[in-house]
Motif scaffolding. Structure first.
Motif, mmCIF file in Angstrom:
data_model
loop_
_atom_site.group_PDB
_atom_site.id
_atom_site.type_symbol
_atom_site.label_atom_id
_atom_site.label_comp_id
_atom_site.label_asym_id
_atom_site.label_seq_id
_atom_site.Cartn_x
_atom_site.Cartn_y
_atom_site.Cartn_z
ATOM 1 N N ASP A 51 0.842 -1.202 0.000
ATOM 2 C CA ASP A 51 0.000 0.000 0.000
ATOM 3 C C ASP A 51 0.873 1.246 0.000
ATOM 4 O OD1 ASP A 51 -2.785 -1.044 2.125
ATOM 5 O OD2 ASP A 51 -2.241 -1.482 0.050
ATOM 6 N N THR A 52 0.346 2.290 -0.607
ATOM 7 C CA THR A 52 1.072 3.560 -0.610
ATOM 8 C C THR A 52 0.540 4.421 0.517
ATOM 9 O OG1 THR A 52 1.004 3.360 -3.006
ATOM 10 C CG2 THR A 52 1.855 5.411 -2.106
ATOM 11 N N VAL A 53 1.418 4.855 1.378
ATOM 12 C CA VAL A 53 1.028 5.740 2.467
ATOM 13 C C VAL A 53 1.507 7.142 2.098
ATOM 14 C CG1 VAL A 53 1.214 6.245 4.908
ATOM 15 C CG2 VAL A 53 1.250 3.897 4.132
ATOM 16 N N SER A 54 0.571 8.071 1.988
ATOM 17 C CA SER A 54 0.953 9.437 1.639
ATOM 18 C C SER A 54 0.325 10.382 2.637
ATOM 19 C CB SER A 54 0.487 9.772 0.227
ATOM 20 O OG SER A 54 -0.906 9.660 0.154
ATOM 21 N N GLY A 55 0.935 11.525 2.787
ATOM 22 C CA GLY A 55 0.376 12.479 3.728
ATOM 23 C C GLY A 55 1.171 13.761 3.757
ATOM 24 N N ASN A 56 0.748 14.648 4.631
ATOM 25 C CA ASN A 56 1.437 15.925 4.770
ATOM 26 C C ASN A 56 1.172 16.460 6.166
ATOM 27 O OD1 ASN A 56 -1.201 17.374 4.655
ATOM 28 N ND2 ASN A 56 -1.160 16.643 2.558
ATOM 29 N N PHE A 57 1.939 17.445 6.571
ATOM 30 C CA PHE A 57 1.712 18.074 7.868
ATOM 31 C C PHE A 57 2.151 19.526 7.791
ATOM 32 C CE2 PHE A 57 6.010 18.452 9.540
ATOM 33 C CZ PHE A 57 6.710 17.582 8.738
ATOM 34 N N VAL A 58 1.480 20.345 8.596
ATOM 35 C CA VAL A 58 1.789 21.777 8.632
ATOM 36 C C VAL A 58 1.760 22.225 10.082
ATOM 37 C CG1 VAL A 58 0.997 24.060 7.972
ATOM 38 C CG2 VAL A 58 0.777 22.210 6.374
ATOM 39 N N ALA A 59 2.761 22.981 10.494
ATOM 40 C CA ALA A 59 2.750 23.551 11.838
ATOM 41 C C ALA A 59 1.933 24.824 11.778
ATOM 42 C CB ALA A 59 4.175 23.838 12.304
ATOM 43 N N ILE A 60 0.770 24.830 12.423
ATOM 44 C CA ILE A 60 -0.157 25.945 12.251
ATOM 45 C C ILE A 60 0.165 27.123 13.146
ATOM 46 C CG2 ILE A 60 -2.522 26.677 12.536
ATOM 47 C CD1 ILE A 60 -3.481 24.311 11.354
ATOM 48 N N ASP A 94 5.391 19.841 5.422
ATOM 49 C CA ASP A 94 5.921 19.144 4.260
ATOM 50 C C ASP A 94 5.038 17.970 3.890
ATOM 51 O OD1 ASP A 94 9.432 18.607 3.473
ATOM 52 O OD2 ASP A 94 7.641 18.638 2.227
ATOM 53 N N LYS A 95 5.324 17.380 2.732
ATOM 54 C CA LYS A 95 4.566 16.201 2.296
ATOM 55 C C LYS A 95 5.455 14.971 2.431
ATOM 56 C CE LYS A 95 3.289 18.117 -1.796
ATOM 57 N NZ LYS A 95 2.522 18.192 -3.047
ATOM 58 N N PHE A 122 -2.028 17.518 10.425
ATOM 59 C CA PHE A 122 -1.494 16.621 9.406
ATOM 60 C C PHE A 122 -2.565 15.695 8.869
ATOM 61 C CE2 PHE A 122 -1.082 12.435 11.319
ATOM 62 C CZ PHE A 122 -1.263 12.711 12.640
ATOM 63 N N TYR A 123 -2.222 15.028 7.803
ATOM 64 C CA TYR A 123 -3.176 14.206 7.074
ATOM 65 C C TYR A 123 -2.452 12.972 6.556
ATOM 66 C CZ TYR A 123 -6.810 13.214 3.585
ATOM 67 O OH TYR A 123 -7.796 12.649 2.839
ATOM 68 N N ILE A 124 -3.019 11.810 6.854
ATOM 69 C CA ILE A 124 -2.382 10.553 6.422
ATOM 70 C C ILE A 124 -3.382 9.777 5.590
ATOM 71 C CG2 ILE A 124 -1.425 8.371 7.188
ATOM 72 C CD1 ILE A 124 -0.588 9.698 9.710
ATOM 73 N N HIS A 125 -2.919 9.242 4.489
ATOM 74 C CA HIS A 125 -3.811 8.460 3.645
ATOM 75 C C HIS A 125 -3.133 7.152 3.264
ATOM 76 C CE1 HIS A 125 -6.504 7.239 0.575
ATOM 77 N NE2 HIS A 125 -5.593 7.361 -0.360
ATOM 78 N N THR A 160 -5.936 14.877 -0.496
ATOM 79 C CA THR A 160 -4.752 15.062 0.347
ATOM 80 C C THR A 160 -4.145 16.440 0.114
ATOM 81 O OG1 THR A 160 -4.301 12.718 0.067
ATOM 82 C CG2 THR A 160 -2.555 14.038 1.008
ATOM 83 N N GLU A 161 -4.000 16.789 -1.164
ATOM 84 C CA GLU A 161 -3.419 18.083 -1.492
ATOM 85 C C GLU A 161 -4.308 19.216 -0.970
ATOM 86 O OE1 GLU A 161 -0.540 17.996 -3.063
ATOM 87 O OE2 GLU A 161 -0.275 20.169 -3.014
ATOM 88 N N GLN A 162 -5.622 19.013 -1.060
ATOM 89 C CA GLN A 162 -6.554 20.022 -0.561
ATOM 90 C C GLN A 162 -6.391 20.247 0.928
ATOM 91 O OE1 GLN A 162 -10.588 19.041 -1.426
ATOM 92 N NE2 GLN A 162 -10.764 20.744 -2.828
ATOM 93 N N LYS A 163 -6.251 19.144 1.655
ATOM 94 C CA LYS A 163 -6.103 19.280 3.111
ATOM 95 C C LYS A 163 -4.825 20.035 3.433
ATOM 96 C CE LYS A 163 -9.360 16.130 4.587
ATOM 97 N NZ LYS A 163 -10.672 16.657 4.516
#
Lengths: 218, 212
Positions: A51-60, A94-95, A122-125, A160-163
């Motif tokens: 499976d491909t695990v993709s995600g991103n996170f941002v320090a708000i 970063d992503k 952050f967001y994990i998919h 994911t990109e939207q989040k």
């Protein structure tokens, strides 16, 4: 207008948004916001190998005053065996993307080296596309299912990109509101200091010329 | 024939729908962790939580219970359960904004760490697809495509929302820009004005003192 005021205490606030697609082709999407005081971990289960695990996170929050010397957030993704799959150091957002070599529980950890707590969103998919092997196992599965799964994964990539964009927008807004406030307050403070300094100057000069002080030679 | 097809669809749907993953996090006894979710107005939201049994097969120890409370941004209580091992909540969000679900693990002498499995779905994902599948002979493929369509719609809505936010931010930036210009210009006048006042005051003062 939402006001994001998170009061940093010992409690840890975790913000969630879930997009769970219930189909057994197991795509799990999680959108999350955490206030990281020092170290925070979340675990996610990866059902199928490959499976491909993709995600991103941002320090708000990024609640730093002088904005130049904050080291950023460190991120590590650990596989079930203990090996580190992905690692990002000292960034404000970063992503990441990796292919899961084995199934199991993957751990995603954030470390905040600075002393002030940071809110990290952050967001994990976890995306699964059935391949020919799965097709052979289950006679009811159509080759069309693979195409549909690919389409679903493409849509999840967009989500994911939207989040990511949404989180960055929130952080950008935070900065802009702060700039707006700073402009007003600092300018008003500047005026007051001006007037105060000038008044003190005048008072001092008057004092120099007062009869009680023996500067009458002036 | 229809009945058999429906049964087949149900079996396949059941097989496909049976797996669902959720997020796990750890909570130390005596500590609180709060979960905040940004929910849009009138969106359906569903949450399920459970404590993961540390010993498989054996009954859950008493210390592994938690208290859960779900509140809205304004403080209205939406769900509250005390010392349970698992539970769920579902509601339609009447207020737009952040909804907070707080988990509290009771104190325990040797400090234990509870692993909590939590699942919070809003909007598209919270929709009950099994009900939609039951209506007539809905093909599994059709169901998948319906889901994709809903996902696309939600992406579109999210884009509109982001565009609106970007516009607000542009306005904010424009205000900040004009404010900075005005206030800087004003600061120049304040400076000159204060200097002028100083000069005038000292002049009259010295004239009074007959020094000039």
């Amino acid at each position: 207008m939402e006001k994001r005021k998170r009061f940093e205490t010992a409690k840890i606030y975790v913000a969630y948004g879930f997009l769970l697609s219930l189909f057994g082709n197991g795509s799990v999407a999680t959108a999350l916001s955490i206030t990281v005081t020092e170290f925070e971990c979340v675990s996610e289960q990866v059902l199928h190998e490959g499976d491909t695990v993709s995600g991103n996170f941002v320090a708000i929050d990024h609640d730093i005053f002088w904005s130049s010397d904050h080291p950023g957030i460190d991120f590590t993704a650990t596989a079930p065996g203990g090996s580190i799959v992905s690692s990002l150091k000292g960034t404000s957002g970063d992503k990441f993307k990796f292919k899961a070599q084995k199934s199991g529980i993957y751990k995603f950890c954030f470390r905040n080296p600075a002393s002030t707590p940071e809110t990290v969103s952050f967001y994990i998919h976890v995306g699964h596309i059935p391949n020919e092997h799965d097709l052979a196992k289950d006679e009811h599965m159509d080759p069309l299912n693979i195409k549909i799964a690919e389409l679903r994964e493409a849509l999840e990539a967009i989500t994911t990109e939207q989040k990511f964009l949404k989180a960055r927008d929130a952080r950008h807004r935070y900065t802009n509101v702060s700039t707006n406030k700073r402009v007003i307050y600092f300018t008003l403070a500047e005026y007051l200091v001006f007037a105060g300094a000038s008044a003190l100057q005048v008072l001092y000069i008057r004092n120099l010329f007062s009869k009680s002080v023996a500067y009458n030679r002036v | 024939m229809v009945g058999l097809r429906l049964l087949l669809a149900a079996v396949i749907a059941g097989f496909l729908l049976s797996t669902s993953e959720s997020l796990r996090f750890e909570l130390q006894s005596g500590h609180t962790k709060c979960i905040v979710e940004d929910v849009k107005n009138n969106a359906m939201t569903v949450g399920k939580y459970s404590v993961v049994n540390p010993n498989e097969g054996q009954p859950m120890p008493d210390s592994h219970k938690l208290t859960v409370r779900v509140t809205s941004h304004h403080g209205n209580n939406y769900h509250y359960s005390q010392l349970v091992e698992s539970g769920q909540y579902a509601f339609v969000a009447a207020e737009e904004g952040d909804y907070m679900a707080c988990f509290w693990a009771p104190d325990h002498k040797p400090q234990t760490t509870l692993t909590i499995e939590f699942d919070w779905k809003t909007g598209v994902a919270a929709k009950d697809w099994s009900n939609v599948a039951k209506k007539g002979t809905v093909d599994v493929m059709e169901l998948e495509l319906k889901k994709l369509f809903d996902t696309v719609t939600s992406i579109h809505e999210e884009m509109s929302y982001l565009r609106g936010r970007e516009e607000e931010m542009q306005d904010l930036n424009r205000t900040t820009n004009s404010r900075m210009a005005t206030l800087s210009l004003l600061s120049l006048f304040v400076c000159l004005g204060v200097a002028g006042m100083q000069l005038w005051h000292l002049k009259t003062f010295f004239e009074k003192k007959k020094l000039i």
